[in-house]
Design a protein around this motif. Structure first.
Motif, short mmCIF file in Angstrom:
data_model
loop_
_atom_site.label_atom_id
_atom_site.label_comp_id
_atom_site.label_asym_id
_atom_site.label_seq_id
_atom_site.Cartn_x
_atom_site.Cartn_y
_atom_site.Cartn_z
N ILE A 107 16.29 36.83 43.79
CA ILE A 107 16.63 38.02 43.01
C ILE A 107 18.15 38.13 42.96
N PRO A 108 18.72 38.46 41.79
CA PRO A 108 20.18 38.61 41.71
C PRO A 108 20.69 39.64 42.72
N LEU A 109 21.90 39.41 43.21
CA LEU A 109 22.49 40.26 44.24
C LEU A 109 23.53 41.18 43.63
N LEU A 110 23.37 42.47 43.84
CA LEU A 110 24.32 43.48 43.37
C LEU A 110 25.38 43.69 44.43
N VAL A 111 26.65 43.58 44.04
CA VAL A 111 27.77 43.84 44.94
C VAL A 111 28.54 45.02 44.35
N TYR A 112 28.60 46.12 45.08
CA TYR A 112 29.30 47.31 44.59
C TYR A 112 30.30 47.86 45.60
N GLN A 113 30.27 47.38 46.84
CA GLN A 113 31.16 47.88 47.87
C GLN A 113 32.57 47.33 47.64
N VAL A 114 33.57 48.19 47.78
CA VAL A 114 34.96 47.83 47.46
C VAL A 114 35.44 46.63 48.26
N THR A 115 35.17 46.61 49.56
CA THR A 115 35.67 45.50 50.38
C THR A 115 34.97 44.20 50.02
N ALA A 116 33.69 44.28 49.68
CA ALA A 116 32.96 43.07 49.27
C ALA A 116 33.48 42.58 47.92
N LEU A 117 33.76 43.49 46.99
CA LEU A 117 34.30 43.11 45.69
C LEU A 117 35.69 42.48 45.83
N ARG A 118 36.49 43.03 46.73
CA ARG A 118 37.84 42.49 46.96
C ARG A 118 37.75 41.04 47.47
N GLY A 119 36.88 40.81 48.45
CA GLY A 119 36.71 39.45 48.98
C GLY A 119 36.10 38.51 47.95
N LEU A 120 35.16 39.03 47.16
CA LEU A 120 34.53 38.23 46.11
C LEU A 120 35.56 37.85 45.05
N ASP A 121 36.47 38.77 44.72
CA ASP A 121 37.52 38.50 43.75
C ASP A 121 38.37 37.31 44.19
N HIS A 122 38.74 37.27 45.47
CA HIS A 122 39.53 36.15 46.00
C HIS A 122 38.73 34.84 45.92
N ALA A 123 37.45 34.90 46.25
CA ALA A 123 36.60 33.70 46.19
C ALA A 123 36.45 33.20 44.76
N LEU A 124 36.31 34.12 43.80
CA LEU A 124 36.14 33.72 42.42
C LEU A 124 37.44 33.18 41.82
N ALA A 125 38.58 33.73 42.27
CA ALA A 125 39.87 33.20 41.82
C ALA A 125 40.03 31.75 42.28
N LYS A 126 39.60 31.48 43.50
CA LYS A 126 39.66 30.11 44.02
C LYS A 126 38.74 29.20 43.20
N ALA A 127 37.54 29.68 42.87
CA ALA A 127 36.59 28.89 42.07
C ALA A 127 37.16 28.62 40.68
N GLN A 128 37.85 29.60 40.12
CA GLN A 128 38.45 29.41 38.79
C GLN A 128 39.56 28.35 38.86
N GLU A 129 40.34 28.38 39.92
CA GLU A 129 41.38 27.36 40.10
C GLU A 129 40.76 25.97 40.21
N ASP A 130 39.57 25.91 40.80
CA ASP A 130 38.88 24.64 40.98
C ASP A 130 38.08 24.21 39.75
N GLY A 131 38.16 24.99 38.65
CA GLY A 131 37.56 24.54 37.40
C GLY A 131 36.33 25.29 36.91
N ALA A 132 35.98 26.40 37.54
CA ALA A 132 34.84 27.17 37.07
C ALA A 132 35.18 27.81 35.72
N LEU A 133 34.20 27.85 34.84
CA LEU A 133 34.39 28.42 33.51
C LEU A 133 34.35 29.94 33.58
N VAL A 134 35.38 30.60 33.02
CA VAL A 134 35.45 32.06 33.02
C VAL A 134 35.51 32.56 31.59
N GLU A 135 34.61 33.48 31.27
CA GLU A 135 34.59 34.12 29.94
C GLU A 135 34.87 35.60 30.13
#
Length: 171
Positions: A107-135
Motif C-alpha cells: 500500500i502506498p505510504l503517506l508521509v506528512y510529518q515535517v521531520t520525515a518530509l525534511r529527511g525525505l527531501d534530502h534523500a530525493l535530492a540525492k536520487a535526482q543527482e544520481d539520475g532519477a527523473l523528476v517532473e
C-alpha cells in the motif's frame, strides 16, 4: 396447553441461540486509511523497527491535490466540522508525499510529518543527482526511478516522546 408449552420452549431456544451467537469482530486494518472514496494509504508511525520501503515513485504536493485520489486521514485533511474540531493541528500540515513501492502489493505510504518530509527531501535530492527523473507541473512534483528503486527507511525513537523527529536513511 401442550401447544403453548411447545411455543414457549421454541421461544426460549431462540433466545438461547441468539445469546450464544457471537458478534463478528470488526476487522482492524492497523495504520492505514480505508474508505471506498479513494485508495488506501499506510502512514508513518512510531516504531522500534524502521519502516522501510523500496520506493519506485514519489508524488509530492499540497494535501488538497490528493483529496480525490487518496483517502487521507482526518488529522491530515479533515472532512467534517467534527474532524476539524478534533484535529485542530491539521491546518499545519500542507505538503505531503506519497511513496509508491516497487512491489505493487504494498500500500502506498503517506508521509506528512515535517521531520520525515525534511529527511525525505534530502534523500530525493540525492536520487535526482544520481539520475532519477523528476517532473514538476507547478502543483505536483513526481520523482520516478523507472525500473530502479530507492530503499528508504523511516525511524522515530519511541522513547523520544510525541515530538521526536523521524530519522530518514537512504540505503
Amino acid at each position: 396447553m401442550e401447544m403453548k408449552n411447545m411455543e414457549i420452549a421454541l421461544i426460549l431456544m431462540a433466545f438461547v441461540a441468539l445469546g450464544m451467537a457471537k458478534k463478528k469482530e470488526t476487522r482492524k486494518f492497523g495504520q492505514m486509511t480505508l474508505n471506498m472514496g479513494g485508495q488506501a494509504l499506510e502512514y508513518l508511525k512510531t516504531s522500534v523497527k524502521p519502516i522501510t520501503r523500496n520506493v519506485q515513485r514519489v508524488e509530492w504536493a499540497n494535501k488538497i491535490h490528493f483529496e480525490e485520489r487518496y483517502e487521507l486521514p482526518p488529522w491530515v485533511l479533515p472532512k467534517s466540522d467534527d474532524d476539524r474540531a478534533q484535529f485542530k493541528g491539521a491546518e499545519r500540515v500542507q505538503e505531503v508525499a506519497i511513496l509508491h513501492d516497487a512491489d505493487p502489493s504494498e500500500i502506498p505510504l503517506l508521509v506528512y510529518q515535517v521531520t520525515a518530509l525534511r529527511g525525505l527531501d534530502h534523500a530525493l535530492a540525492k536520487a535526482q543527482e544520481d539520475g532519477a527523473l523528476v517532473e514538476d507541473d507547478g502543483r505536483l512534483l513526481v520523482l520516478d526511478m523507472g525500473e530502479d528503486s530507492l530503499k528508504i527507511s523511516f525511524l522515530r525513537n519511541p522513547k523520544g516522546g510525541k515530538f521526536a523527529p523521524f530519522i530518514v536513511n537512504l540505503d
